[in-house]
Design an enzyme around this catalytic site. Structure first.
Site, PDB file in Angstrom:
ATOM      1  CG  ASN A  31      -7.092   0.876  -0.662  1.00 51.92           C
ATOM      2  OD1 ASN A  31      -7.447  -0.088  -1.347  1.00 51.92           O
ATOM      3  ND2 ASN A  31      -5.931   1.473  -0.822  1.00 51.92           N
ATOM      4  CG  HIS A  51      -6.185   4.983  -1.844  1.00 48.37           C
ATOM      5  ND1 HIS A  51      -5.093   4.545  -1.137  1.00 48.37           N
ATOM      6  CD2 HIS A  51      -6.087   4.418  -3.067  1.00 48.37           C
ATOM      7  CE1 HIS A  51      -4.377   3.751  -1.917  1.00 48.37           C
ATOM      8  NE2 HIS A  51      -4.956   3.663  -3.087  1.00 48.37           N
ATOM      9  CB  THR A 111      -9.727   4.592   9.502  1.00 48.57           C
ATOM     10  OG1 THR A 111      -8.562   5.266   8.968  1.00 48.57           O
ATOM     11  CG2 THR A 111     -10.262   5.376  10.670  1.00 48.57           C
ATOM     12  CG  ASP A 152      -1.992   0.959   1.266  1.00 47.65           C
ATOM     13  OD1 ASP A 152      -2.405   1.397   0.171  1.00 47.65           O
ATOM     14  OD2 ASP A 152      -2.467   1.307   2.373  1.00 47.65           O
ATOM     15  CB  SER A 170     -12.570   4.015   6.987  1.00 43.00           C
ATOM     16  OG  SER A 170     -11.669   2.932   7.133  1.00 43.00           O
TER      17      SER A 170
HETATM   18  P1  13P Z   1      -8.973   4.725   5.560  1.00 45.38           P
HETATM   19  O1  13P Z   1      -8.115   5.600   6.422  1.00 45.38           O
HETATM   20  O2  13P Z   1     -10.248   5.410   5.155  1.00 45.38           O
HETATM   21  O3  13P Z   1      -9.261   3.391   6.168  1.00 45.38           O
HETATM   22  O4  13P Z   1      -8.182   4.461   4.171  1.00 45.38           O
HETATM   23  C1  13P Z   1      -7.188   3.478   4.097  1.00 45.38           C
HETATM   24  C2  13P Z   1      -6.417   3.535   2.821  1.00 45.38           C
HETATM   25  O5  13P Z   1      -6.741   4.236   1.873  1.00 45.38           O
HETATM   26  C3  13P Z   1      -5.206   2.690   2.736  1.00 45.38           C
HETATM   27  O6  13P Z   1      -4.527   2.873   1.534  1.00 45.38           O
HETATM   28  O1  G3H Z   2      -3.125   4.637   3.708  1.00 44.30           O
HETATM   29  C1  G3H Z   2      -2.492   4.370   4.714  1.00 44.30           C
HETATM   30  C2  G3H Z   2      -2.852   3.233   5.574  1.00 44.30           C
HETATM   31  O2  G3H Z   2      -3.968   3.543   6.380  1.00 44.30           O
HETATM   32  C3  G3H Z   2      -1.663   2.764   6.380  1.00 44.30           C
HETATM   33  O3  G3H Z   2      -1.186   3.740   7.196  1.00 44.30           O
HETATM   34  O4  G3H Z   2       1.284   4.278   7.087  1.00 44.30           O
HETATM   35  O5  G3H Z   2      -0.006   4.331   9.262  1.00 44.30           O
HETATM   36  O6  G3H Z   2       0.545   2.156   8.171  1.00 44.30           O
HETATM   37  P1  G3H Z   2       0.257   3.630   7.972  1.00 44.30           P
HETATM   38 ZN    ZN Z   3      -4.586   4.893   0.818  1.00 50.04          ZN
END
Ligand code: 13P
Ligand code: G3H
Ligand code: ZN
Length: 307
Positions: free
Chosen positions: A253, A210, A256, A82, A213
């Site tokens: 994705n 992306h 959160t 990711d 959530s």
């Molecule tokens: P959220 O913070 O909305 O869960 O998005 C996660 C995300 O886009 C990870 O790439």
């Molecule tokens: O998009 C990002 C994801 O929520 C992961 O976040 O860099 O805190 O692991 P992180």
């Molecule tokens: Zn993302």
């Protein structure tokens, strides 16, 4: 079974449903994602950020996914990097065993984004691995934002067409007004679905949302009841997620929601049984809460019963 990303998303694209791409940072989160996929009979993306890989170790992350995919051989699963920030990061992930990668050069100008993405595509495709890229910036859009401001932040559909043709990228994340984390909208939630549909019509490839959530009410309430603070948190409404899937989103994705659901349960055990220090007493209910959120999300996105 561990498969390449496109093996999951080409089918989702053809049949118009969304597949959850769930982030994990440890065994418990990963186990909950697989458990939910098994209940819902859904394909899954499990994804790790560079930070998550640093925390777990790429070798450990890969072997946990391999072991769980052997336990559930009927579940198609793709292990995805990711927000990879460089060619090297994508290459390292692929060499460690990831079957899909994102190169996120969306903060550079179009030409540089195209150049970096094309390099990763060439390297990844030689190994069968799928590549995701992003166009536009992940930012909430307000009602009073001007057309010019919107154009500066959100994906440009004509650029998306050229980008996809030239880079040969497999999946594209078009910025349409979502953002990461628990505070996505200052006022009423708003996404640019028209722009999304234009991008889909011009590219026809699987698209990625992306910042998807939802922060369901019961998850928010559970976190607050546990003593957590969420201020004016706001997620993407369920109806928007469904509209996004209708508009061409196939990878959704989600991080959160999982973090909030998980941590609410951990905090409840910590509050209710202050002498407790058996880790399993915290993490078992935390996983159960995550499973519930994920099974419901699979139903909403239409990926349940697709295997
Ligand atoms: P959220 O913070 O909305 O869960 O998005 C996660 C995300 O886009 C990870 O790439
Ligand atoms: O998009 C990002 C994801 O929520 C992961 O976040 O860099 O805190 O692991 P992180
Ligand atoms: Zn993302």
């Amino acid at each position: 079974m561990l498969v390449f990303g496109h093996e999951i998303l080409d089918k989702a694209n053809k049949e118009n449903y969304g597949v959850g791409a769930f982030n994990f940072v440890n065994f418990e989160m990963l186990n909950a994602i697989f458990t939910a996929a098994n209940i819902a009979k859904s394909p899954i993306f499990v994804q790790a950020s560079e930070g998550a890989i640093k925390y777990m170790g790429a070798d450990i992350a890969v072997s946990m996914v391999q072991t769980l995919s052997q336990r559930y051989p009927h579940i198609p699963v793709s292990l995805h990097l990711d927000h990879g920030t460089s060619f090297q990061s994508c290459k390292d992930a692929i060499e460690a065993g990831f079957s899909s990668v994102m190169i996120d050069a969306s903060h550079y100008d179009f030409d540089k984004n195209l150049e970096m993405t094309s390099q990763v595509v060439e390297m990844a495709h030689a190994r069968g691995v799928s590549v995701e890229a992003e166009l536009g910036r992940l930012m909430g859009i307000e009602d009073n934002i001007s057309v010019d401001e919107k154009d500066a932040v959100l994906v440009n559909p004509q650029e998306a067409k050229v980008f996809v043709e030239k880079s040969k990228v497999d999946f594209l994340a078009p910025a349409i007004g979502t953002s990461h984390g628990a505070f996505k909208f200052k006022g009423e939630p708003k996404l640019d679905f028209e722009r999304l549909k234009e991008v889909k019509a011009l590219t026809k490839i699987p698209l990625v949302l992306h910042g998807a959530s939802a922060i369901p009410d019961y998850v928010r309430e559970s976190f607050i009841e546990s003593g957590g603070e969420l201020g004016n948190s706001k997620g993407v409404p369920f109806s928007f997620l469904q509209e996004a899937v209708r508009g061409g989103i196939n990878k959704v994705n989600t991080d959160t929601d999982l973090r909030i659901a998980f941590m609410a349960e951990v905090r409840k055990v910590a509050n209710n049984d202050r002498s407790q220090f058996d880790l399993r007493k915290f993490f078992a209910p935390a996983q159960e809460a995550m499973v519930k959120v994920i099974v419901e999300r699979m139903e909403l996105l239409g990926s349940s019963n697709k295997i």
